[in-house]
Write an enzyme that holds these catalytic residues in place. Sequence first.
Site, PDB file in Angstrom:
ATOM      1  N   LYS A  78      -5.017  -2.724  -0.734  1.00  0.00           N
ATOM      2  CA  LYS A  78      -4.313  -1.447  -0.722  1.00  0.00           C
ATOM      3  C   LYS A  78      -4.756  -0.593  -1.902  1.00  0.00           C
ATOM      4  O   LYS A  78      -4.972  -1.112  -3.007  1.00  0.00           O
ATOM      5  CB  LYS A  78      -2.800  -1.709  -0.772  1.00  0.00           C
ATOM      6  CG  LYS A  78      -1.932  -0.453  -0.655  1.00  0.00           C
ATOM      7  CD  LYS A  78      -0.452  -0.824  -0.648  1.00  0.00           C
ATOM      8  CE  LYS A  78       0.435   0.422  -0.549  1.00  0.00           C
ATOM      9  NZ  LYS A  78       1.873   0.080  -0.487  1.00  0.00           N
ATOM     10  N   SER A 158       4.712   2.271   3.162  1.00  0.00           N
ATOM     11  CA  SER A 158       3.524   2.945   2.688  1.00  0.00           C
ATOM     12  C   SER A 158       2.237   2.167   2.938  1.00  0.00           C
ATOM     13  O   SER A 158       1.145   2.730   2.850  1.00  0.00           O
ATOM     14  CB  SER A 158       3.665   3.199   1.181  1.00  0.00           C
ATOM     15  OG  SER A 158       3.702   1.964   0.466  1.00  0.00           O
ATOM     16  N   SER A 182       8.014  -1.335   2.262  1.00  0.00           N
ATOM     17  CA  SER A 182       6.651  -0.870   2.563  1.00  0.00           C
ATOM     18  C   SER A 182       5.655  -1.952   2.931  1.00  0.00           C
ATOM     19  O   SER A 182       4.499  -1.649   3.230  1.00  0.00           O
ATOM     20  CB  SER A 182       6.106  -0.063   1.378  1.00  0.00           C
ATOM     21  OG  SER A 182       6.760   1.171   1.288  1.00  0.00           O
TER      22      SER A 182
END
Length: 495
Positions: A78, A158, A182
Amino acid sequence: MSDLNGLTLAEARDKLRAGDVSSVELTKAFLGEIEGAAALNAFVHHTPEIALAQAEAADARIAAGDAPAMCGLPVGIKDLFCTKGVPSQAASRILEGFRPEYESTVTQNLFDAGAVMLGKLNMDEFAMGSSNETSCYGNAVNPWRRGNDDAALTPGGSSGGSAAAVAADLCLAATGTDTGGSIRQPAAFAGITGIKPTYGRCSRWGVVAFASSLDQAGPMTKSVRDAAIMLEAMAGHDPKDSTSADLPVPDFEAMLTGDIRGKVIGVPKEYRMDGMPAEIENLWAEGTEMLRDAGAEIRDISLPHTKYALPTYYVIAPAEASSNLARYDGVRYGHRAALAQGDGITEMYEKTRAEGFGHEVQRRVMVGTYVLSAGFYDAYYNRARKVRTLIKRDFETVFAEGIDAILTPATPSAAFGLGEMSEADPIAMYLNDIFTVTVNLAGLPGIAVPTGTDAQGLPLALQLIGRPWEEGDLLNTAYALEKAAGFVAKPAKWW
């Protein structure tokens, strides 16, 4: 897509150790798949040279008999994790061009365990969002479709790029972060597994901060076994992070027996929300029966302060964000606005932050600054901190009464269409966190497990919440639920 792309982390590990495939072969298969998946916009920074060099090194370690848990396994990272010499922007224009001179502890742990980094993954800007629509890179797209409808769906947020990449077999697994759901919400939307560990289990050092008392890194994988393997590699005490727990990391995979006879599973009445879709309600009931059939005792419980969790979260998280994001001012690194003649330091701050931060980040920074301001600190922030303590106490009470894990829905719906929730109504978007934020406020471990599909063929998931530091027990309960549900659906390739 080659057969290699469809492997789980555990299957790929076993093939590597048996000599059936090399890490270089595996890595090339994923790099080729990523090249053809631009429509998903999951990978935003590609690192093929690093990946192949790491794969070659992993093959050498395997040949020498030195093969740690993740050796030779290609994963995605990420964009919130700082990776040395590789762009690490947190999906924000304000960090454009930032290439860290250091490695986050989590990614360093993975690399020490032999993992191969394929690239950096899309996300909501500074991890603020539930749909991956706030990214400076543009939207990540869910590989799933609603029946015969071609409308692009959100992969959640997210960690939307991580969810999309794992679901589409662009990597074996990916890192995510979870501040209010998330990891678990995008995992649910994409039909994969995602675990948020206990706060402090994984180091936050080198992870771009959103809300420091809530943020926690975790793995996003194709199965519960894969989550156990990757979590063990990611976790561990870190003296550079004062909130990192100095506790031994168990062999989580060895704890996956699937035997949950005698375990007590709590079902909280407060999670039965008004207007909950029948499909979510039915899935929850089916999951409860699956665990009962596996030998668990099901007990109704009460978490009375749950109804205050969402407003509490949306006071505390923006408050911490406003403090953390004050460092992005155009002085030291990242974006700096062009200044007009006569502009001073104040104008530089204002213009840089106005240009660099997207609307959602600006909204949360303003809310956070407001609740921390003189005259409102006690009315909002201090009160939210007190309610957070009550929410945490609710969980402590039910665990003290013998509950081993808590079963709830993971999300209030299946994945929705990109653009269907207007920016003009952020409250509708914030409601996506309704089942997940309590876990972060209490610092507990939580896992989303895909357990069914809705009428349009989209994946739905249930959430299990565990006792603090007992991720092994939680993973084993999730493993039993996974086996009982038998979820094997995959998105039909259209990209």
